[in-house]
Design a protein around this motif. Structure first.
Motif, PDB file in Angstrom:
ATOM      1  N   GLU A 156     -27.195 -14.128   0.780  1.00 35.59           N
ATOM      2  CA  GLU A 156     -27.716 -15.149  -0.139  1.00 35.59           C
ATOM      3  C   GLU A 156     -28.773 -16.016   0.536  1.00 35.59           C
ATOM      4  O   GLU A 156     -29.826 -16.298  -0.043  1.00 35.59           O
ATOM      5  CB  GLU A 156     -26.578 -16.016  -0.666  1.00 35.59           C
ATOM      6  CG  GLU A 156     -27.036 -17.057  -1.666  1.00 35.59           C
ATOM      7  CD  GLU A 156     -25.904 -17.921  -2.182  1.00 35.59           C
ATOM      8  OE1 GLU A 156     -26.217 -18.972  -2.771  1.00 35.59           O
ATOM      9  OE2 GLU A 156     -24.724 -17.566  -2.005  1.00 35.59           O
ATOM     10  N   LEU A 157     -28.522 -16.430   1.753  1.00 31.07           N
ATOM     11  CA  LEU A 157     -29.483 -17.248   2.483  1.00 31.07           C
ATOM     12  C   LEU A 157     -30.769 -16.470   2.755  1.00 31.07           C
ATOM     13  O   LEU A 157     -31.876 -16.996   2.604  1.00 31.07           O
ATOM     14  CB  LEU A 157     -28.879 -17.757   3.794  1.00 31.07           C
ATOM     15  CG  LEU A 157     -29.707 -18.752   4.597  1.00 31.07           C
ATOM     16  CD1 LEU A 157     -30.000 -20.020   3.788  1.00 31.07           C
ATOM     17  CD2 LEU A 157     -28.995 -19.105   5.892  1.00 31.07           C
ATOM     18  N   TYR A 158     -30.624 -15.197   3.109  1.00 27.10           N
ATOM     19  CA  TYR A 158     -31.803 -14.369   3.349  1.00 27.10           C
ATOM     20  C   TYR A 158     -32.614 -14.192   2.061  1.00 27.10           C
ATOM     21  O   TYR A 158     -33.847 -14.255   2.085  1.00 27.10           O
ATOM     22  CB  TYR A 158     -31.404 -13.013   3.930  1.00 27.10           C
ATOM     23  CG  TYR A 158     -32.586 -12.107   4.128  1.00 27.10           C
ATOM     24  CD1 TYR A 158     -33.520 -12.364   5.112  1.00 27.10           C
ATOM     25  CD2 TYR A 158     -32.786 -11.005   3.290  1.00 27.10           C
ATOM     26  CE1 TYR A 158     -34.634 -11.549   5.278  1.00 27.10           C
ATOM     27  CE2 TYR A 158     -33.891 -10.188   3.454  1.00 27.10           C
ATOM     28  CZ  TYR A 158     -34.817 -10.465   4.443  1.00 27.10           C
ATOM     29  OH  TYR A 158     -35.914  -9.658   4.601  1.00 27.10           O
ATOM     30  N   LEU A 187     -37.069 -13.827  11.527  1.00 28.73           N
ATOM     31  CA  LEU A 187     -35.805 -13.946  10.788  1.00 28.73           C
ATOM     32  C   LEU A 187     -35.487 -12.683  10.002  1.00 28.73           C
ATOM     33  O   LEU A 187     -34.323 -12.268   9.915  1.00 28.73           O
ATOM     34  CB  LEU A 187     -35.856 -15.157   9.849  1.00 28.73           C
ATOM     35  CG  LEU A 187     -35.839 -16.508  10.543  1.00 28.73           C
ATOM     36  CD1 LEU A 187     -36.159 -17.626   9.550  1.00 28.73           C
ATOM     37  CD2 LEU A 187     -34.503 -16.746  11.228  1.00 28.73           C
ATOM     38  N   LYS A 188     -36.503 -12.055   9.449  1.00 24.01           N
ATOM     39  CA  LYS A 188     -36.300 -10.807   8.708  1.00 24.01           C
ATOM     40  C   LYS A 188     -35.697  -9.742   9.625  1.00 24.01           C
ATOM     41  O   LYS A 188     -34.756  -9.035   9.238  1.00 24.01           O
ATOM     42  CB  LYS A 188     -37.636 -10.314   8.134  1.00 24.01           C
ATOM     43  CG  LYS A 188     -37.509  -9.040   7.337  1.00 24.01           C
ATOM     44  CD  LYS A 188     -38.840  -8.640   6.721  1.00 24.01           C
ATOM     45  CE  LYS A 188     -38.670  -7.401   5.886  1.00 24.01           C
ATOM     46  NZ  LYS A 188     -39.907  -7.055   5.169  1.00 24.01           N
ATOM     47  N   GLU A 189     -36.223  -9.642  10.827  1.00 27.65           N
ATOM     48  CA  GLU A 189     -35.680  -8.670  11.772  1.00 27.65           C
ATOM     49  C   GLU A 189     -34.219  -8.972  12.095  1.00 27.65           C
ATOM     50  O   GLU A 189     -33.395  -8.064  12.175  1.00 27.65           O
ATOM     51  CB  GLU A 189     -36.509  -8.643  13.058  1.00 27.65           C
ATOM     52  CG  GLU A 189     -35.981  -7.621  14.048  1.00 27.65           C
ATOM     53  CD  GLU A 189     -36.773  -7.555  15.330  1.00 27.65           C
ATOM     54  OE1 GLU A 189     -36.740  -6.489  15.974  1.00 27.65           O
ATOM     55  OE2 GLU A 189     -37.417  -8.563  15.699  1.00 27.65           O
ATOM     56  N   LYS A 190     -33.886 -10.231  12.261  1.00 32.29           N
ATOM     57  CA  LYS A 190     -32.493 -10.605  12.547  1.00 32.29           C
ATOM     58  C   LYS A 190     -31.581 -10.160  11.402  1.00 32.29           C
ATOM     59  O   LYS A 190     -30.484  -9.646  11.636  1.00 32.29           O
ATOM     60  CB  LYS A 190     -32.378 -12.110  12.786  1.00 32.29           C
ATOM     61  CG  LYS A 190     -33.011 -12.542  14.092  1.00 32.29           C
ATOM     62  CD  LYS A 190     -32.976 -14.036  14.266  1.00 32.29           C
ATOM     63  CE  LYS A 190     -33.730 -14.521  15.485  1.00 32.29           C
ATOM     64  NZ  LYS A 190     -33.826 -13.684  16.628  1.00 32.29           N
ATOM     65  N   PHE A 191     -32.036 -10.340  10.175  1.00 30.17           N
ATOM     66  CA  PHE A 191     -31.231  -9.922   9.024  1.00 30.17           C
ATOM     67  C   PHE A 191     -31.104  -8.402   8.974  1.00 30.17           C
ATOM     68  O   PHE A 191     -30.008  -7.866   8.826  1.00 30.17           O
ATOM     69  CB  PHE A 191     -31.838 -10.451   7.720  1.00 30.17           C
ATOM     70  CG  PHE A 191     -31.032 -10.052   6.525  1.00 30.17           C
ATOM     71  CD1 PHE A 191     -29.870 -10.743   6.206  1.00 30.17           C
ATOM     72  CD2 PHE A 191     -31.407  -8.981   5.734  1.00 30.17           C
ATOM     73  CE1 PHE A 191     -29.095 -10.374   5.111  1.00 30.17           C
ATOM     74  CE2 PHE A 191     -30.648  -8.601   4.640  1.00 30.17           C
ATOM     75  CZ  PHE A 191     -29.492  -9.302   4.325  1.00 30.17           C
ATOM     76  N   ILE A 192     -32.222  -7.714   9.114  1.00 27.43           N
ATOM     77  CA  ILE A 192     -32.224  -6.245   9.048  1.00 27.43           C
ATOM     78  C   ILE A 192     -31.344  -5.645  10.133  1.00 27.43           C
ATOM     79  O   ILE A 192     -30.637  -4.653   9.895  1.00 27.43           O
ATOM     80  CB  ILE A 192     -33.670  -5.710   9.159  1.00 27.43           C
ATOM     81  CG1 ILE A 192     -34.444  -6.038   7.878  1.00 27.43           C
ATOM     82  CG2 ILE A 192     -33.678  -4.205   9.414  1.00 27.43           C
ATOM     83  CD1 ILE A 192     -35.935  -5.772   7.989  1.00 27.43           C
ATOM     84  N   ILE A 239     -41.191 -25.649  10.365  1.00 23.27           N
ATOM     85  CA  ILE A 239     -40.431 -26.718   9.702  1.00 23.27           C
ATOM     86  C   ILE A 239     -39.979 -26.325   8.297  1.00 23.27           C
ATOM     87  O   ILE A 239     -38.901 -26.721   7.847  1.00 23.27           O
ATOM     88  CB  ILE A 239     -41.211 -28.046   9.694  1.00 23.27           C
ATOM     89  CG1 ILE A 239     -40.302 -29.167   9.229  1.00 23.27           C
ATOM     90  CG2 ILE A 239     -42.488 -27.931   8.877  1.00 23.27           C
ATOM     91  CD1 ILE A 239     -40.637 -30.504   9.755  1.00 23.27           C
ATOM     92  N   ASP A 240     -40.768 -25.538   7.591  1.00 26.54           N
ATOM     93  CA  ASP A 240     -40.406 -25.153   6.229  1.00 26.54           C
ATOM     94  C   ASP A 240     -39.249 -24.165   6.178  1.00 26.54           C
ATOM     95  O   ASP A 240     -38.693 -23.933   5.103  1.00 26.54           O
ATOM     96  CB  ASP A 240     -41.612 -24.541   5.510  1.00 26.54           C
ATOM     97  CG  ASP A 240     -42.718 -25.558   5.265  1.00 26.54           C
ATOM     98  OD1 ASP A 240     -42.463 -26.786   5.397  1.00 26.54           O
ATOM     99  OD2 ASP A 240     -43.844 -25.136   4.944  1.00 26.54           O
ATOM    100  N   LEU A 241     -38.897 -23.571   7.306  1.00 29.99           N
ATOM    101  CA  LEU A 241     -37.837 -22.561   7.319  1.00 29.99           C
ATOM    102  C   LEU A 241     -36.495 -23.093   7.797  1.00 29.99           C
ATOM    103  O   LEU A 241     -35.509 -22.354   7.799  1.00 29.99           O
ATOM    104  CB  LEU A 241     -38.266 -21.367   8.177  1.00 29.99           C
ATOM    105  CG  LEU A 241     -39.517 -20.645   7.711  1.00 29.99           C
ATOM    106  CD1 LEU A 241     -39.768 -19.409   8.558  1.00 29.99           C
ATOM    107  CD2 LEU A 241     -39.433 -20.268   6.234  1.00 29.99           C
ATOM    108  N   ILE A 242     -36.428 -24.346   8.163  1.00 28.35           N
ATOM    109  CA  ILE A 242     -35.175 -24.897   8.691  1.00 28.35           C
ATOM    110  C   ILE A 242     -34.030 -24.699   7.699  1.00 28.35           C
ATOM    111  O   ILE A 242     -32.920 -24.335   8.082  1.00 28.35           O
ATOM    112  CB  ILE A 242     -35.355 -26.374   9.089  1.00 28.35           C
ATOM    113  CG1 ILE A 242     -36.265 -26.457  10.325  1.00 28.35           C
ATOM    114  CG2 ILE A 242     -34.005 -27.032   9.373  1.00 28.35           C
ATOM    115  CD1 ILE A 242     -36.703 -27.849  10.687  1.00 28.35           C
TER     116      ILE A 242
END
Length: 131
Positions: free
Chosen positions: A118-120, A104-109, A6-9
């Motif tokens: 900026e969102l990352y 999410l980090k993997e998706k960005f990388i 929930i904190d990452l939405i």
């Protein structure tokens, strides 16, 4: 199928946020069973309602239009007033926060096209403050 911590939405790229809404609607329509979401059925419907409201608020904040609320309204029909609290308390814990962050980090990388720098960076700053 996943319900993000929930904190990452607020830090989800567009694709994950819109997919989250689709997954919620699938739950509303069929009460899907999946290893990554089965825990939600251990909680009162109020938890899913609060989580859904958080997703909807973020979508509206970003200017995404929600075409229909029919499945949501049917699923939560008869649900009385919902007291604001933290949903899925036992499962949306620090360990799950880390799991979702690394996903999410993997998706960005790996170069997910709609994951803006900026969102990352905002996600990383948040994680650095809480972990």
């Amino acid at each position: 199928m996943r319900l993000w911590h929930i904190d990452l939405i607020a830090y989800l790229p567009k694709g994950q946020l819109l997919s989250q809404w689709r997954e919620l609607n699938s739950i509303f329509a069929k009460e899907d069973q999946h290893i990554l979401i089965n825990y939600i059925y251990e909680y009162p419907k109020e938890d899913l309602y609060l989580y859904t409201e958080k997703v909807m608020d973020e979508m509206k904040k970003r200017g995404y239009q929600i075409r229909t609320y029919e499945k949501k309204n049917n699923y939560f029909k008869g649900l009385g007033p919902v007291k604001d609290r933290r949903p899925f308390q036992q499962h949306h814990n620090q360990e799950y926060l880390e799991i979702c962050f690394y996903n999410l980090k993997e998706k960005f990388i790996r170069g997910q096209k709609d994951y803006e720098e900026e969102l990352y960076q905002q996600l990383c700053a948040y994680i650095n403050n809480v972990l």
